[in-house]
Design an enzyme around this catalytic site. Structure first.
Site, short mmCIF file in Angstrom:
data_model
loop_
_atom_site.label_atom_id
_atom_site.label_comp_id
_atom_site.label_asym_id
_atom_site.label_seq_id
_atom_site.Cartn_x
_atom_site.Cartn_y
_atom_site.Cartn_z
N GLY A 8 0.78 -1.23 0.00
CA GLY A 8 0.00 0.00 0.00
C GLY A 8 0.80 1.28 0.00
O GLY A 8 0.22 2.36 -0.03
N ALA A 9 2.14 1.19 0.02
CA ALA A 9 2.97 2.39 -0.10
C ALA A 9 3.48 2.58 -1.52
O ALA A 9 4.21 3.52 -1.80
CB ALA A 9 4.15 2.33 0.87
N GLY A 10 3.12 1.67 -2.42
CA GLY A 10 3.48 1.82 -3.82
C GLY A 10 2.51 2.73 -4.55
O GLY A 10 1.61 3.32 -3.96
N PHE A 11 2.67 2.80 -5.85
CA PHE A 11 1.88 3.73 -6.66
C PHE A 11 0.39 3.39 -6.62
O PHE A 11 -0.44 4.18 -6.14
CB PHE A 11 2.41 3.71 -8.09
CG PHE A 11 1.56 4.42 -9.11
CD1 PHE A 11 1.04 5.67 -8.85
CD2 PHE A 11 1.28 3.82 -10.33
CE1 PHE A 11 0.26 6.33 -9.78
CE2 PHE A 11 0.50 4.45 -11.27
CZ PHE A 11 -0.02 5.71 -10.99
N ILE A 12 0.02 2.20 -7.09
CA ILE A 12 -1.38 1.83 -7.11
C ILE A 12 -1.89 1.57 -5.70
O ILE A 12 -3.01 1.95 -5.34
CB ILE A 12 -1.61 0.62 -8.02
CG1 ILE A 12 -1.19 0.95 -9.46
CG2 ILE A 12 -3.07 0.17 -7.98
CD1 ILE A 12 -1.21 -0.25 -10.40
N GLY A 13 -1.05 0.94 -4.88
CA GLY A 13 -1.47 0.64 -3.51
C GLY A 13 -1.79 1.88 -2.71
O GLY A 13 -2.77 1.91 -1.95
N THR A 133 -1.72 -8.05 -13.68
CA THR A 133 -1.37 -7.18 -14.80
C THR A 133 -1.82 -7.77 -16.13
O THR A 133 -2.00 -9.00 -16.25
CB THR A 133 0.16 -6.97 -14.84
OG1 THR A 133 0.54 -6.30 -16.03
CG2 THR A 133 0.89 -8.31 -14.81
N ASP A 134 -1.97 -6.92 -17.12
CA ASP A 134 -2.27 -7.40 -18.48
C ASP A 134 -1.08 -8.10 -19.11
O ASP A 134 -1.23 -8.85 -20.09
CB ASP A 134 -2.74 -6.25 -19.38
CG ASP A 134 -1.75 -5.08 -19.46
OD1 ASP A 134 -0.67 -5.15 -18.85
OD2 ASP A 134 -2.09 -4.08 -20.12
N GLU A 135 0.12 -7.91 -18.57
CA GLU A 135 1.31 -8.48 -19.20
C GLU A 135 1.36 -10.00 -19.14
O GLU A 135 2.12 -10.63 -19.88
CB GLU A 135 2.57 -7.88 -18.57
CG GLU A 135 2.72 -6.41 -18.86
CD GLU A 135 4.15 -5.94 -18.72
OE1 GLU A 135 5.07 -6.65 -19.16
OE2 GLU A 135 4.34 -4.85 -18.17
N TYR A 159 9.32 -10.47 -15.19
CA TYR A 159 8.25 -9.83 -14.41
C TYR A 159 6.91 -10.46 -14.70
O TYR A 159 6.20 -10.92 -13.80
CB TYR A 159 8.20 -8.33 -14.70
CG TYR A 159 6.87 -7.70 -14.32
CD1 TYR A 159 6.42 -7.74 -13.00
CD2 TYR A 159 6.05 -7.10 -15.27
CE1 TYR A 159 5.19 -7.19 -12.64
CE2 TYR A 159 4.83 -6.56 -14.93
CZ TYR A 159 4.40 -6.61 -13.62
OH TYR A 159 3.19 -6.08 -13.27
N LYS A 163 4.31 -12.77 -12.33
CA LYS A 163 2.91 -12.41 -12.04
C LYS A 163 1.96 -13.51 -12.53
O LYS A 163 0.95 -13.82 -11.87
CB LYS A 163 2.55 -11.07 -12.68
CG LYS A 163 3.19 -9.87 -12.00
CD LYS A 163 2.76 -9.71 -10.55
CE LYS A 163 1.31 -9.29 -10.42
NZ LYS A 163 0.94 -9.05 -8.99
#
Length: 355
Positions: A8-13, A133-135, A159, A163
């Site tokens: 939760g300290a990341g970008f989306i989180g 992710t879509d990847e 990566y 995932k």
């Protein structure tokens, strides 16, 4: 709801935490290891709210996670903790295997034991939401359709392979053990508090500092772009109302080439913050050698989440990007310390592609 957000300290989180705590009925516990991309400053506006708590910790520590689940009486896990940058996965894949696969396994084990211990009503409420992710779907030809929830997995990078592995684990824990799960796969996100090695913030900040704007290859690679606050709304909706055992694609329906993204940023900055010499920021674009295994295109078919849950993005690419640029122009207090760190500065200068 007592909600555990991992990463939760990341970008989306951090966007998700800010969104969830706006509802006083939610209590949010943020578990983050605080690796290079985890930034407590992204949570400054909510850190003192009574319905928010931050815990620094590692999802690979199964017993520590189990203690949190019991002590906080968690109703819902929203699992975003992950290593996410393709370039870093090429340079050092080990941490991606450790966090994305082994970490998800440890978290699933803790969640399963906790869920099995719950009384019937609490067990009915419990949900494990895995954010992916879509990847994982791999390389999409330029003239093909879009990824849907039944598209076979074909990851191309360490990566995306890590995932994909974590997605499979989550499905297996549902089908084998009955753990109530949902999975979401999202397209490229952008918006405020985005770590400056990713494409959109890198280009914005390099332009403001009159540095080259690096673009891989010819810049023809295509991505579907989603404003991060729209993603946070979708995550909350899927966690609350998504069908157990199902996956949902989330995207912005805003396909752009990487070069088109960079040129749009340049054009907006030309209007909002002109260069001292009054030339266009486009003059700073510099093409560099392509990344190994660079997927041509990602695109998301979002018909399922629109049909079943009524979600649609509120921001177009143009409105979301303008808001993002305004945020970076007004919030140097957040990104300047990151840019000033010597190691980060060296690394940021080399990072040029969006995932």
């Amino acid at each position: 709801m007592n909600i555990l957000v991992t990463g939760g300290a990341g970008f989306i989180g951090s966007a998700l935490c800010r969104h969830l705590v706006a509802d006083p009925e939610n209590r949010v516990i943020n578990l983050d290891k605080l690796t290079y991309a985890g930034n407590p400053a992204s949570l400054r506006q909510i850190e003192n709210l009574p319905n928010y708590r931050f815990i620094q910790g590692d999802i690979c520590n199964e017993e520590a996670v189990a203690c949190i689940l019991r002590a906080e009486k968690i109703d819902r896990i929203m699992h975003l903790a992950a290593e996410t940058h393709v370039d870093r996965s090429i340079d050092g894949p080990g941490s991606f295997i450790e966090t994305n696969i082994l970490g998800t396994f440890r978290l699933l084990q803790a969640a399963l034991k906790f869920w099995r211990s719950l009384p019937e009503a609490a067990a009915e409420r419990f949900r494990f939401h895995h954010v992916s992710t879509d990847e994982v779907f791999g390389d999409l030809p330029f003239d093909a359709g879009a990824f849907d929830e039944d598209t076979p997995y074909a990851p191309s990078s360490p990566y995306s392979a890590s995932k994909a592995g974590s997605d499979h684990l989550v499905r297996a824990w549902h089908h084998t053990f009955g753990l109530p799960v949902v999975i979401t796969n999202c397209s490229n996100n952008y918006g405020p508090f985005h770590f400056p090695e990713k494409l959109v913030p890198l280009i914005i900040l390099n332009a403001l500092e009159e540095k080259p704007l690096p673009v891989y290859g010819t810049g023809a690679n295509v991505r579907d772009w989603l404003y991060v606050d729209d993603h946070a709304r979708a995550l909350e909706l899927v966690a609350a109302k998504g069908a157990t055992g199902e996956s949902y694609n989330i995207g912005g329906s805003s396909e752009r080439t990487n070069l088109g993204v960079v040129e749009t940023i340049c054009d907006i900055l030309d209007r909002k913050s002109p260069r001292r010499n009054l030339k266009s920021y486009r003059d700073l674009i510099a093409f560099v050698d392509d990344r190994p295994g660079h997927d041509r295109r990602y695109a998301m078919d979002t018909a399922k989440i629109e049909r079943e849950l009524g979600w649609r993005p509120r921001e177009s690419f143009e409105t979301g990007l303008a808001r993002t640029i305004d945020w970076y122009l007004d919030n140097g207090w957040w990104w300047q310390p990151i840019r000033e760190r010597s190691y980060r500065g060296e690394r940021l200068g080399k990072s040029v592609a969006a995932r």
